[in-house]
Write an enzyme that holds these catalytic residues in place. Structure first.
Site: not given
Length: 270
Positions: A2-3
């Site tokens: 996850p960015e």
DNA sequence: AAAGACACCTGTCCGC
DNA sequence: TGCGGACAGGTGTCTT
């Protein structure tokens, strides 16, 4: 994994299923995440989720009695599934609702977190000192310029510092600096106001387009999905060591900066 | 006060 | 095919 774009996508993806929905039970199979999941998380049971919000990469699920703070870490993911769906490896937490849907948290590396706070969540120690949201008008070239006047740290580390601005992870730090033509090693305090304007423009553009690309993930939210949309978008420098720069054909370099891989074009980025 | 290293953990990939 | 080592999208905490 996850960015910011995936956290945003996850947040938007789960909201329609869990907002105004009442929690029946929380099942914790592995409490040892980045921090131990507190026993107080049980306060969420028999509460209705009133709000699903994102602050930085934290997902906030608010009820009348308190707020759950959820972080996906490096490898976490959320899925909305039927309550009886068979388990997979690293399925650590289920939040079951009375209508038999389930919010399931999977996280192989367990750098993620699930915490509970009964006060104002924004006063929580983890949220209190966070910097600006990158997709707001407050986050401007002028803001970064002001905040960096004394700073000697590399610009890439500066924009990745969550106390300055949240949500810019390694991929997008690399990409935004490329788009803005700024060398990632350059001292933050030596960058002009105009260059900061370009950098902020690049950050917003790259995050926004990634979130839009994440719509693919969003549409598939209920099914087992593959790679997040932003991974399919064409990255210009990240992971491109040895390849030709798309602007000037010089070779993309790889260095370490703050123990993170840093890709850039030494010709375009000064 | 600020910058840098380290820690947490599993999975994957690469070279031998 | 197996094994060791490096590396991975994060970030709080500890040490200088």
């Amino acid at each position: 994994m996850p960015e910011l774009p995936e956290v945003e996508t996850s947040c938007l993806g789960i909201e329609p299923f869990i907002k105004n929905n009442k929690v029946k039970k929380i099942i914790i199979r592995q409490p040892k995440l980045r921090w131990l999941i507190p026993a107080t998380i049980k306060a969420m049971e028999n509460q209705t989720i009133q709000q699903v919000k994102r602050r930085g990469k934290y997902i906030l699920m608010t009820t009348k009695s308190g707020t759950a703070l959820l972080h996906l870490g490096m490898s976490g993911s959320l899925h909305i599934i039927p309550a009886d769906k068979p388990l997979k490896k690293h399925d650590h937490v289920d939040i079951l609702f009375y209508n038999d849907i389930c919010l399931r948290f999977n996280d192989p590396r367990r750098f993620g977190a699930l915490l509970w706070t009964d006060g104002n969540p924004y006063d929580h120690a983890l949220l209190q000192k966070l910097g600006l949201e990158p997709l707001t008008d407050d986050f401007s070239g002028n803001y970064l310029w002001q905040r960096s006047r004394q700073s000697k740290r590399a610009i890439k580390l500066f924009i990745m510092a969550s106390h300055v601005v949240v949500g810019i992870g390694n991929i997008y730090a690399n990409e935004a600096l490329f788009h803005a033509g700024i060398n990632p090693k350059k001292a933050a305090g030596k960058i002009s106001k105009m260059a900061y304007d370009q950098l902020v423009y690049a950050i917003k553009a790259v995050l926004t387009s990634a979130i839009e690309a994440g719509g693919t993930t969003l549409r598939d939210f209920q099914s087992a999905h593959g790679k997040p949309g932003y991974f399919q978008q064409d990255l210009k420098v990240y992971g491109k060591k040895g390849q030709a720069c798309v602007k000037c054909q010089h070779t993309i370099k790889l260095i370490r900066l703050g123990q993170r891989s840093t890709f850039y074009c030494s010709y375009c980025q000064n």
